[in-house]
Motif scaffolding. Sequence first.
Motif, mmCIF file in Angstrom:
data_model
loop_
_atom_site.group_PDB
_atom_site.id
_atom_site.type_symbol
_atom_site.label_atom_id
_atom_site.label_comp_id
_atom_site.label_asym_id
_atom_site.label_seq_id
_atom_site.Cartn_x
_atom_site.Cartn_y
_atom_site.Cartn_z
ATOM 1 N N LEU A 281 0.795 -1.260 0.348
ATOM 2 C CA LEU A 281 -0.330 -0.074 -0.270
ATOM 3 C C LEU A 281 0.800 0.895 0.275
ATOM 4 N N ARG A 282 1.599 1.084 0.697
ATOM 5 C CA ARG A 282 3.027 2.143 0.583
ATOM 6 C C ARG A 282 3.412 2.681 -0.702
ATOM 7 N N THR A 283 3.810 1.714 -0.875
ATOM 8 C CA THR A 283 4.723 1.754 -2.617
ATOM 9 C C THR A 283 3.811 2.310 -3.541
ATOM 10 N N ALA A 284 2.196 1.500 -3.186
ATOM 11 C CA ALA A 284 1.104 1.944 -4.602
ATOM 12 C C ALA A 284 1.177 3.646 -4.587
ATOM 13 N N LEU A 285 0.616 3.469 -3.086
ATOM 14 C CA LEU A 285 0.116 5.353 -2.491
ATOM 15 C C LEU A 285 1.400 6.660 -3.217
ATOM 16 N N LEU A 286 2.978 5.981 -2.494
ATOM 17 C CA LEU A 286 4.090 6.710 -3.285
ATOM 18 C C LEU A 286 3.585 6.932 -4.431
ATOM 19 N N ALA A 287 3.956 5.999 -5.574
ATOM 20 C CA ALA A 287 3.482 6.143 -6.943
ATOM 21 C C ALA A 287 2.267 6.481 -7.435
ATOM 22 N N LEU A 288 1.243 6.625 -6.962
ATOM 23 C CA LEU A 288 0.176 6.863 -7.393
ATOM 24 C C LEU A 288 0.008 8.661 -7.137
ATOM 25 N N LEU A 289 0.639 9.240 -6.099
ATOM 26 C CA LEU A 289 0.701 10.717 -5.494
ATOM 27 C C LEU A 289 1.425 11.698 -6.049
ATOM 28 N N ARG A 290 2.618 10.610 -6.053
ATOM 29 C CA ARG A 290 3.762 11.477 -7.011
ATOM 30 C C ARG A 290 3.591 11.989 -8.136
#
Length: 190
Positions: A106-115
Amino acid sequence: MSSSFSPPSLVRRLTRENKTMGPRLAQLEFQNLSKELESTNLFELQIDFPEVQTPPAITLPTITSFPSAQRLTPLSVTLGRTAWATDPEALPIVGIWVPDRDHAELRTALLALLRKHYIEPFARYVFLCEAMRPIPFLGRYEFTYEYVGQQDPIQVAQRMRLRYGMIQLRDLLSGAAIWKGISNPLPSTG
């Protein structure tokens, strides 16, 4: 005697400040968000309710079957504090399905999307969360979210189309489209 009229110079100054400070504030918020996503215990929601029985799964009412629901005005969807756009209301509303998965995923996917969202906002998001754990994080950055529990994403998407004007639903982890709807949920008046 007070007046609600603002002098044009004040409006121009405020517009100029918004254009210069808006992107800077979004940058600072994105930096905070990035640091927070580095924490391995970000989604470790520690609440202790001893001797309490687990409540039954939530079931939201289906408003799609009510003809009057078609005429409801969609609720406002925020851009979030980590991005800035000159006209956020012009951006489409996209649902993001947040499954109850491993915290690192979740942390990895959220960071990618929000970047991507920070660099070039292309949508306003409604995060549809299967678990409560990401909600405090999303709320801190003023994203629109809903806790939907174990409900079927397709049924949730139909409801969110009416509730928010959502045009599609994508999976946070894969980015794949789960559901695509019509671009304007309101009936034509012309």
